[in-house]
Design a protein around this motif. Structure first.
Motif, mmCIF file in Angstrom:
data_model
loop_
_atom_site.group_PDB
_atom_site.id
_atom_site.type_symbol
_atom_site.label_atom_id
_atom_site.label_comp_id
_atom_site.label_asym_id
_atom_site.label_seq_id
_atom_site.Cartn_x
_atom_site.Cartn_y
_atom_site.Cartn_z
ATOM 1 N N LYS A 1 43.320 45.198 48.109
ATOM 2 C CA LYS A 1 42.427 44.767 47.030
ATOM 3 C C LYS A 1 42.848 43.389 46.506
ATOM 4 O O LYS A 1 42.017 42.517 46.267
ATOM 5 C CB LYS A 1 42.490 45.781 45.896
ATOM 6 N N ALA A 2 44.154 43.183 46.324
ATOM 7 C CA ALA A 2 44.656 41.897 45.850
ATOM 8 C C ALA A 2 44.381 40.806 46.876
ATOM 9 O O ALA A 2 44.022 39.679 46.524
ATOM 10 C CB ALA A 2 46.148 41.997 45.571
ATOM 11 N N GLY A 3 44.543 41.135 48.143
ATOM 12 C CA GLY A 3 44.279 40.159 49.200
ATOM 13 C C GLY A 3 42.821 39.723 49.208
ATOM 14 O O GLY A 3 42.507 38.551 49.399
ATOM 15 N N ALA B 1 40.860 39.706 46.630
ATOM 16 C CA ALA B 1 40.616 38.916 45.417
ATOM 17 C C ALA B 1 41.020 37.449 45.621
ATOM 18 O O ALA B 1 40.364 36.542 45.116
ATOM 19 C CB ALA B 1 41.374 39.508 44.245
ATOM 20 N N PHE B 2 42.095 37.213 46.360
ATOM 21 C CA PHE B 2 42.568 35.847 46.569
ATOM 22 C C PHE B 2 41.810 35.130 47.679
ATOM 23 O O PHE B 2 41.872 33.915 47.767
ATOM 24 C CB PHE B 2 44.063 35.833 46.865
ATOM 25 N N ARG B 3 41.103 35.837 48.521
ATOM 26 C CA ARG B 3 40.327 35.203 49.598
ATOM 27 C C ARG B 3 39.092 34.509 49.068
ATOM 28 O O ARG B 3 38.592 33.600 49.681
ATOM 29 C CB ARG B 3 39.895 36.260 50.620
ATOM 30 N N ARG B 4 38.605 34.961 47.943
ATOM 31 C CA ARG B 4 37.358 34.414 47.407
ATOM 32 C C ARG B 4 37.530 33.085 46.796
ATOM 33 O O ARG B 4 38.185 32.333 46.565
ATOM 34 C CB ARG B 4 36.787 35.354 46.350
#
Length: 57
Positions: free
Chosen positions: A50-52, A54-57
């Motif tokens: 989920k954190a990954g 979030a940072f891809r966007r």
């Protein structure tokens, strides 16, 4: 691929919950510990994914 990972992590969490509850019912510390480990591991993998995302966007 992420859907498959998500399902695998949710399945691991569910397996951990079932194993942990089985350990409680039977009084087996080993099963409780193994279930807790699976449950927490699946939850951590879900959180990391989920954190990954979030940072891809």
């Amino acid at each position: 691929m992420t859907v498959a990972r998500t399902m695998r992590n949710k399945a691991q969490t569910l397996k951990g919950k079932v194993t942990e509850e089985l350990g409680r019912v039977t009084g087996s510390r080993r099963l409780k510990r193994q279930g807790r480990t699976d449950r927490v591991s699946g939850s951590l993998k879900q959180a990391a994914e989920k954190a990954g995302r979030a940072f891809r966007r």
